[in-house]
Design a protein around this motif. Structure first.
Motif, PDB file in Angstrom:
ATOM      1  N   ILE A 116       0.059  -0.100   6.064  1.00 53.18           N
ATOM      2  CA  ILE A 116       0.584  -1.321   6.417  1.00 53.18           C
ATOM      3  C   ILE A 116       0.562  -2.341   5.428  1.00 53.18           C
ATOM      4  CG2 ILE A 116       0.501  -3.171   8.123  1.00 53.18           C
ATOM      5  CD1 ILE A 116      -0.460  -1.007  10.275  1.00 53.18           C
ATOM      6  N   LEU A 117      -0.862  -2.701   4.978  1.00 49.52           N
ATOM      7  CA  LEU A 117      -1.081  -3.895   4.042  1.00 49.52           C
ATOM      8  C   LEU A 117      -0.544  -3.447   2.683  1.00 49.52           C
ATOM      9  CD1 LEU A 117      -4.565  -4.221   5.141  1.00 49.52           C
ATOM     10  CD2 LEU A 117      -2.851  -5.764   5.605  1.00 49.52           C
ATOM     11  N   TYR A 118      -0.537  -2.387   2.063  1.00 53.62           N
ATOM     12  CA  TYR A 118       0.128  -2.017   0.687  1.00 53.62           C
ATOM     13  C   TYR A 118       1.514  -2.170   0.881  1.00 53.62           C
ATOM     14  CZ  TYR A 118      -3.945  -0.474  -1.937  1.00 53.62           C
ATOM     15  OH  TYR A 118      -5.201  -0.348  -2.534  1.00 53.62           O
ATOM     16  N   LYS A 119       2.266  -1.859   2.048  1.00 58.94           N
ATOM     17  CA  LYS A 119       3.608  -2.007   2.262  1.00 58.94           C
ATOM     18  C   LYS A 119       4.117  -3.450   2.187  1.00 58.94           C
ATOM     19  CE  LYS A 119       7.191  -0.878   5.592  1.00 58.94           C
ATOM     20  NZ  LYS A 119       7.876  -0.514   6.885  1.00 58.94           N
ATOM     21  N   LYS A 120       3.179  -4.229   2.795  1.00 57.21           N
ATOM     22  CA  LYS A 120       3.498  -5.805   2.705  1.00 57.21           C
ATOM     23  C   LYS A 120       3.009  -6.325   1.353  1.00 57.21           C
ATOM     24  CE  LYS A 120       3.743 -10.411   4.838  1.00 57.21           C
ATOM     25  NZ  LYS A 120       3.640 -10.888   6.049  1.00 57.21           N
ATOM     26  N   PHE A 121       1.883  -6.140   0.814  1.00 56.99           N
ATOM     27  CA  PHE A 121       1.265  -6.977  -0.108  1.00 56.99           C
ATOM     28  C   PHE A 121       1.478  -6.109  -1.440  1.00 56.99           C
ATOM     29  CE2 PHE A 121      -0.906  -8.636   3.588  1.00 56.99           C
ATOM     30  CZ  PHE A 121      -0.546 -10.014   3.488  1.00 56.99           C
ATOM     31  N   GLY A 122       1.783  -4.838  -1.510  1.00 54.90           N
ATOM     32  CA  GLY A 122       1.818  -3.943  -2.869  1.00 54.90           C
ATOM     33  C   GLY A 122       0.617  -4.194  -3.656  1.00 54.90           C
ATOM     34  N   ASN A 123       0.800  -4.253  -5.008  1.00 59.98           N
ATOM     35  CA  ASN A 123      -0.411  -4.346  -5.829  1.00 59.98           C
ATOM     36  C   ASN A 123      -1.099  -5.642  -5.600  1.00 59.98           C
ATOM     37  OD1 ASN A 123       0.286  -1.815  -6.704  1.00 59.98           O
ATOM     38  ND2 ASN A 123       1.464  -2.572  -8.373  1.00 59.98           N
TER      39      ASN A 123
END
Length: 129
Positions: A116-123
């Protein structure tokens, strides 16, 4: 196009829900570290009991064995000591299984939050140890 995505990631607004997910991840990470430490301690204790059990096999049947109960040592017959050690080994095996299961559950929840978090914030967010 790729530059635009990186800018979007850097400018992604942190919503209340995002902050709750980040906080949940952080709490789970701390629990995971504590459980891993507890698991290693219990594993080491079980290894000590296994070694002790092997050593007691070499002892004489008539010999009294100093057995630790709390802070005191009590002289017990060999068979009683072996029974107590087997019981402790069994309890530790059960505890290791429970801790391992909890570690698996927490890891699974953390992986869901990572997605969920990587989908929104990426790197722009680091969720690795």
């Amino acid at each position: 196009m790729k530059m635009l995505n990186q800018e979007e990631e850097a400018d992604a607004e942190v919503t209340w829900e995002d902050q709750q997910n980040i906080n949940a991840f952080s709490r789970l990470n701390m629990k995971l570290q504590n459980l891993e430490e507890a698991y290693e301690e219990k594993k080491k204790e079980k290894e000590y009991l296994d070694d002790l059990s092997s050593e007691l096999e070499l002892a004489d049947e008539d010999e009294l064995i100093k057995y630790r109960i709390g802070d005191a040592f009590v002289s017990l017959p060999l068979s009683t000591c072996q029974e107590r050690i087997e019981e402790e080994q069994s309890n530790l095996s059960d505890e290791l299984g429970q801790v391992s299961s909890r570690i698996g559950d927490i890891t699974e929840k953390m992986n869901q939050l990572k997605v969920i978090l990587y989908k929104k914030f990426g790197n722009s967010i680091n969720l690795e140890r």
